[in-house]
Structure formats: C-alpha cells, structure tokens
Design a protein around this motif. Structure first.
Motif, PDB file in Angstrom:
ATOM      1  N   GLU A  66      -1.832  15.037   5.816  1.00 39.93           N
ATOM      2  CA  GLU A  66      -1.445  15.970   6.865  1.00 39.93           C
ATOM      3  C   GLU A  66      -2.454  17.112   6.976  1.00 39.93           C
ATOM      4  O   GLU A  66      -2.792  17.543   8.067  1.00 39.93           O
ATOM      5  CB  GLU A  66      -0.053  16.549   6.585  1.00 39.93           C
ATOM      6  N   GLY A  67      -2.920  17.603   5.853  1.00 35.88           N
ATOM      7  CA  GLY A  67      -3.918  18.671   5.831  1.00 35.88           C
ATOM      8  C   GLY A  67      -5.068  18.265   4.940  1.00 35.88           C
ATOM      9  O   GLY A  67      -5.977  17.559   5.354  1.00 35.88           O
ATOM     10  N   LYS A  68      -5.020  18.688   3.670  1.00 31.50           N
ATOM     11  CA  LYS A  68      -6.027  18.288   2.699  1.00 31.50           C
ATOM     12  C   LYS A  68      -5.980  16.782   2.490  1.00 31.50           C
ATOM     13  O   LYS A  68      -4.910  16.169   2.440  1.00 31.50           O
ATOM     14  CB  LYS A  68      -5.773  19.007   1.369  1.00 31.50           C
ATOM     15  N   ASP A  69      -7.158  16.176   2.364  1.00 32.06           N
ATOM     16  CA  ASP A  69      -7.235  14.720   2.222  1.00 32.06           C
ATOM     17  C   ASP A  69      -6.533  14.266   0.946  1.00 32.06           C
ATOM     18  O   ASP A  69      -6.890  14.683  -0.155  1.00 32.06           O
ATOM     19  CB  ASP A  69      -8.700  14.297   2.195  1.00 32.06           C
ATOM     20  N   THR A  70      -5.524  13.411   1.084  1.00 33.84           N
ATOM     21  CA  THR A  70      -4.791  12.873  -0.064  1.00 33.84           C
ATOM     22  C   THR A  70      -4.860  11.349  -0.093  1.00 33.84           C
ATOM     23  O   THR A  70      -3.945  10.688  -0.576  1.00 33.84           O
ATOM     24  CB  THR A  70      -3.321  13.334  -0.035  1.00 33.84           C
ATOM     25  N   THR A  71      -5.963  10.790   0.429  1.00 34.67           N
ATOM     26  CA  THR A  71      -6.164   9.347   0.378  1.00 34.67           C
ATOM     27  C   THR A  71      -6.230   8.885  -1.073  1.00 34.67           C
ATOM     28  O   THR A  71      -6.923   9.481  -1.893  1.00 34.67           O
ATOM     29  CB  THR A  71      -7.469   8.971   1.095  1.00 34.67           C
ATOM     30  N   THR A  72      -5.519   7.815  -1.397  1.00 43.75           N
ATOM     31  CA  THR A  72      -5.480   7.313  -2.770  1.00 43.75           C
ATOM     32  C   THR A  72      -6.443   6.142  -2.946  1.00 43.75           C
ATOM     33  O   THR A  72      -6.849   5.487  -1.981  1.00 43.75           O
ATOM     34  CB  THR A  72      -4.065   6.839  -3.126  1.00 43.75           C
ATOM     35  N   ASN A  73      -6.764   5.854  -4.215  1.00 44.17           N
ATOM     36  CA  ASN A  73      -7.589   4.677  -4.501  1.00 44.17           C
ATOM     37  C   ASN A  73      -6.891   3.399  -4.086  1.00 44.17           C
ATOM     38  O   ASN A  73      -7.542   2.432  -3.677  1.00 44.17           O
ATOM     39  CB  ASN A  73      -7.930   4.639  -5.990  1.00 44.17           C
ATOM     40  N   GLU A  74      -5.567   3.379  -4.169  1.00 43.08           N
ATOM     41  CA  GLU A  74      -4.833   2.182  -3.743  1.00 43.08           C
ATOM     42  C   GLU A  74      -5.031   1.931  -2.255  1.00 43.08           C
ATOM     43  O   GLU A  74      -5.207   0.782  -1.826  1.00 43.08           O
ATOM     44  CB  GLU A  74      -3.339   2.339  -4.050  1.00 43.08           C
ATOM     45  N   MET A  75      -5.022   2.990  -1.457  1.00 46.52           N
ATOM     46  CA  MET A  75      -5.274   2.839  -0.025  1.00 46.52           C
ATOM     47  C   MET A  75      -6.677   2.310   0.232  1.00 46.52           C
ATOM     48  O   MET A  75      -6.885   1.422   1.074  1.00 46.52           O
ATOM     49  CB  MET A  75      -5.062   4.176   0.687  1.00 46.52           C
ATOM     50  N   LYS A 122     -18.082  11.712  -0.455  1.00 44.47           N
ATOM     51  CA  LYS A 122     -17.234  12.255  -1.513  1.00 44.47           C
ATOM     52  C   LYS A 122     -15.972  11.434  -1.718  1.00 44.47           C
ATOM     53  O   LYS A 122     -15.389  11.431  -2.802  1.00 44.47           O
ATOM     54  CB  LYS A 122     -16.859  13.703  -1.201  1.00 44.47           C
ATOM     55  N   LEU A 123     -15.541  10.756  -0.687  1.00 47.56           N
ATOM     56  CA  LEU A 123     -14.287  10.005  -0.767  1.00 47.56           C
ATOM     57  C   LEU A 123     -14.466   8.619  -1.354  1.00 47.56           C
ATOM     58  O   LEU A 123     -13.728   8.220  -2.246  1.00 47.56           O
ATOM     59  CB  LEU A 123     -13.658   9.890   0.630  1.00 47.56           C
ATOM     60  N   CYS A 124     -15.425   7.865  -0.865  1.00 49.02           N
ATOM     61  CA  CYS A 124     -15.404   6.439  -1.223  1.00 49.02           C
ATOM     62  C   CYS A 124     -16.788   5.812  -1.352  1.00 49.02           C
ATOM     63  O   CYS A 124     -16.967   4.646  -1.010  1.00 49.02           O
ATOM     64  CB  CYS A 124     -14.573   5.662  -0.210  1.00 49.02           C
ATOM     65  N   ALA A 125     -17.770   6.540  -1.880  1.00 45.78           N
ATOM     66  CA  ALA A 125     -19.109   5.973  -2.025  1.00 45.78           C
ATOM     67  C   ALA A 125     -19.092   4.686  -2.843  1.00 45.78           C
ATOM     68  O   ALA A 125     -19.783   3.715  -2.516  1.00 45.78           O
ATOM     69  CB  ALA A 125     -20.046   6.996  -2.655  1.00 45.78           C
ATOM     70  N   SER A 126     -18.281   4.655  -3.902  1.00 44.65           N
ATOM     71  CA  SER A 126     -18.257   3.471  -4.763  1.00 44.65           C
ATOM     72  C   SER A 126     -17.741   2.240  -4.025  1.00 44.65           C
ATOM     73  O   SER A 126     -18.109   1.110  -4.347  1.00 44.65           O
ATOM     74  CB  SER A 126     -17.400   3.733  -6.001  1.00 44.65           C
ATOM     75  N   VAL A 150     -10.590   3.996   6.694  1.00 42.81           N
ATOM     76  CA  VAL A 150      -9.274   3.484   6.330  1.00 42.81           C
ATOM     77  C   VAL A 150      -8.369   3.603   7.551  1.00 42.81           C
ATOM     78  O   VAL A 150      -8.407   4.601   8.268  1.00 42.81           O
ATOM     79  CB  VAL A 150      -8.686   4.258   5.134  1.00 42.81           C
ATOM     80  N   LYS A 151      -7.561   2.596   7.786  1.00 45.33           N
ATOM     81  CA  LYS A 151      -6.830   2.491   9.046  1.00 45.33           C
ATOM     82  C   LYS A 151      -5.510   3.250   9.064  1.00 45.33           C
ATOM     83  O   LYS A 151      -4.996   3.569  10.142  1.00 45.33           O
ATOM     84  CB  LYS A 151      -6.551   1.013   9.357  1.00 45.33           C
ATOM     85  N   CYS A 152      -4.914   3.506   7.909  1.00 43.78           N
ATOM     86  CA  CYS A 152      -3.658   4.249   7.826  1.00 43.78           C
ATOM     87  C   CYS A 152      -3.901   5.543   7.053  1.00 43.78           C
ATOM     88  O   CYS A 152      -5.008   5.793   6.592  1.00 43.78           O
ATOM     89  CB  CYS A 152      -2.573   3.411   7.144  1.00 43.78           C
ATOM     90  N   THR A 153      -2.883   6.355   6.894  1.00 46.59           N
ATOM     91  CA  THR A 153      -3.105   7.661   6.266  1.00 46.59           C
ATOM     92  C   THR A 153      -1.856   8.150   5.546  1.00 46.59           C
ATOM     93  O   THR A 153      -0.761   7.637   5.785  1.00 46.59           O
ATOM     94  CB  THR A 153      -3.531   8.694   7.330  1.00 46.59           C
ATOM     95  N   CYS A 185       0.832  -1.193   0.000  1.00 46.22           N
ATOM     96  CA  CYS A 185       0.000   0.000   0.000  1.00 46.22           C
ATOM     97  C   CYS A 185       0.873   1.252   0.000  1.00 46.22           C
ATOM     98  O   CYS A 185       1.983   1.254   0.528  1.00 46.22           O
ATOM     99  CB  CYS A 185      -0.904  -0.002   1.240  1.00 46.22           C
ATOM    100  N   ASN A 186       0.365   2.337  -0.582  1.00 42.95           N
ATOM    101  CA  ASN A 186       1.143   3.571  -0.671  1.00 42.95           C
ATOM    102  C   ASN A 186       0.800   4.572   0.430  1.00 42.95           C
ATOM    103  O   ASN A 186       1.059   5.772   0.295  1.00 42.95           O
ATOM    104  CB  ASN A 186       0.969   4.227  -2.046  1.00 42.95           C
ATOM    105  N   ALA A 187       0.223   4.110   1.537  1.00 37.48           N
ATOM    106  CA  ALA A 187       0.003   4.990   2.685  1.00 37.48           C
ATOM    107  C   ALA A 187       1.350   5.452   3.234  1.00 37.48           C
ATOM    108  O   ALA A 187       2.309   4.671   3.314  1.00 37.48           O
ATOM    109  CB  ALA A 187      -0.776   4.257   3.769  1.00 37.48           C
ATOM    110  N   ALA A 188       1.417   6.719   3.626  1.00 35.36           N
ATOM    111  CA  ALA A 188       2.661   7.262   4.169  1.00 35.36           C
ATOM    112  C   ALA A 188       2.896   6.790   5.599  1.00 35.36           C
ATOM    113  O   ALA A 188       4.031   6.527   5.999  1.00 35.36           O
ATOM    114  CB  ALA A 188       2.628   8.786   4.126  1.00 35.36           C
ATOM    115  N   TYR A 189       1.829   6.679   6.377  1.00 31.34           N
ATOM    116  CA  TYR A 189       1.932   6.257   7.775  1.00 31.34           C
ATOM    117  C   TYR A 189       1.230   4.911   7.929  1.00 31.34           C
ATOM    118  O   TYR A 189       0.011   4.841   8.034  1.00 31.34           O
ATOM    119  CB  TYR A 189       1.287   7.287   8.697  1.00 31.34           C
ATOM    120  N   LYS A 190       2.001   3.860   7.956  1.00 33.07           N
ATOM    121  CA  LYS A 190       1.423   2.518   8.060  1.00 33.07           C
ATOM    122  C   LYS A 190       1.355   2.112   9.534  1.00 33.07           C
ATOM    123  O   LYS A 190       2.056   1.223  10.001  1.00 33.07           O
ATOM    124  CB  LYS A 190       2.239   1.527   7.225  1.00 33.07           C
ATOM    125  N   THR A 191       0.499   2.794  10.233  1.00 38.11           N
ATOM    126  CA  THR A 191       0.293   2.540  11.660  1.00 38.11           C
ATOM    127  C   THR A 191      -1.212   2.430  11.876  1.00 38.11           C
ATOM    128  O   THR A 191      -1.890   3.428  12.072  1.00 38.11           O
ATOM    129  CB  THR A 191       0.878   3.696  12.497  1.00 38.11           C
TER     130      THR A 191
END
Length: 240
Positions: A132-141, A170-174, A126-129, A41-47
C-alpha cells in the motif's frame, strides 16, 4: 491546464495501446491468480496486472524499449480482474508525478519526441501486490511470479524488446540472474554510477536471443534520484 498538458493530452489521446489485445488472452491461458502457484502465493491482492502499455508504434520503433517497474501499489482493479491498461492509465501518463511514470515519460520523450509513450512497453516485474505504501513484496511473491510462473519472461518473449530496463535492483537483482530467453551471454558489466550526489548500481548485459541482440540494464528505481541525471544516464545507455 497548461499548454504542455493540453498538448500531451492531444498526443496521448491518439495513442494505440495494444496491451489488452495481446496479454488478456495470454494471462487467461496461464490462469493467473487461479493456478497452483498463484493460489499458494502470499500476495494480498491477487489481481494480475497486465503490462500498462504496449505502444502501437513500439514494434517498428528504433530502440524497442521495455521498462520494468517494481510491484504496483494497492488494489488496481476497480472494474476488471485484469489491472492496468484501463482508460485512467492515460491520465496517469500525463499527470502522475510518481517517478515510475514521470521519469519514464521523460525518457520516452527524449528518445522519440512527443509520441514517445506510443513507442515503448511499460510493465511490472511482479503481477500482483501486497504493498500500500512502503514496498512489502515478499520472496515468495518473487519466486511464484518470476521463477515459477515466469510471467515477466513471457511478456518479454511476446514483445521482443531490444532494450530492457529494470527499475528493480534493490528488490530482485538475484531473480534476474538467470535469463531464460538468453542463448548466449555476449557481454556483462557490473559497476556503480553517479546520479547527482548519489551512487547507484549499474548492471548491464548484452545477450543473444531468438530475435537478435538484447541489452539489459538492472538499476535502481528512479524515486528520489536526480531526474536530469537519471534520464540522461538511461537515454545514453539506450542509444549506445
């Protein structure tokens, strides 16, 4: 410190939070942050973030409400590989003005009174992130956490809510179209509702599960929404 804050501190100090007790063993068993999906996964913080709250009175509460927020901001793991449900979480409940906390706190209190936060579940979709400010969650996450690992579905099955509120439209309805714990779709409605001067999506379903009928609502995050109208819309939906 205001009288209201003092009263909240006294009440929340009596709160029994079962999140660590229930979910640390489950997260360890799933090897979150370590399994193949998490490693890729491409999450920056895998915690992985535990559910913030599983109130001690939740199981016997009237509405069994679970509130599901967007991915959290920043690295929330100062002392443990499991984020959330730390001692400072109670201070967030009492003091934080962010919409996720303050609107949820008001919803719980409207439904249950002053002990409302001890009667709900609060978690993140989603459990990781990597935000930092604006939501940058990816589809891969979203793919890895919701579909491949299925963490939010495991949390739902474990807590068996009767009402599930997703602040995530807005983030993940699908990603919420297929409900793996659903045995039968009883009712579904998609519409828009007015909240103050703004229009927001309103997607509700009633599904049959192993533990009975469950109502699911997917709508916008409460940030920048009229608080009074938003809280009334949600509490009316829970109560109906």
């Amino acid at each position: 410190m205001s009288n209201k804050t003092c009263k909240l501190r006294q009440e929340e100090s009596l709160m029994q939070n079962l999140s660590k007790q229930i979910f640390i063993p489950i997260f360890d068993n799933m090897k979150l942050a370590e399994n193949d999906f998490c490693q890729k996964c491409n999450a920056a913080y895998k915690t992985p973030l535990l559910p913030w709250i599983v109130g001690g009175e939740y199981e016997k509460s009237k509405y069994r409400l679970m509130i599901v927020g967007k991915p959290h901001r920043g690295d929330a793991v100062p002392v443990s590989k499991h984020a959330g449900t730390m001692d400072y979480c109670i201070d967030w409940l009492i003091n934080c003005s962010w919409a996720y906390w303050s609107y949820s706190r008001e919803i719980a209190q409207q439904l249950y009174g002053s002990t409302g936060m001890n009667q709900i579940v609060m978690t993140n979709v989603v459990k990781c992130t990597n935000t930092e400010g604006k939501d940058t969650t990816t589809n891969e996450m979203l793919d890895n956490c919701i579909q491949r690992n299925g963490v939010i579905w495991r949390e739902i099955r474990e807590t068996r809510p009767l009402n599930i509120l997703f602040y995530t439209h807005k983030l993940c309805a699908s990603y919420l179209q297929a409900i793996p714990f659903q045995k039968e779709l009883i009712k579904e409605e998609r519409k828009s509702v007015m909240c103050g001067a703004k229009t927001m999506p309103w997607w509700e379903r009633v599904v049959l599960t192993d533990w009975g009928k469950v109502k699911i609502l997917v709508t916008n995050h409460p940030e920048r929404m009229d608080k009074g109208d938003y809280v009334k819309l949600i509490t009316d939906w829970v109560r109906k």
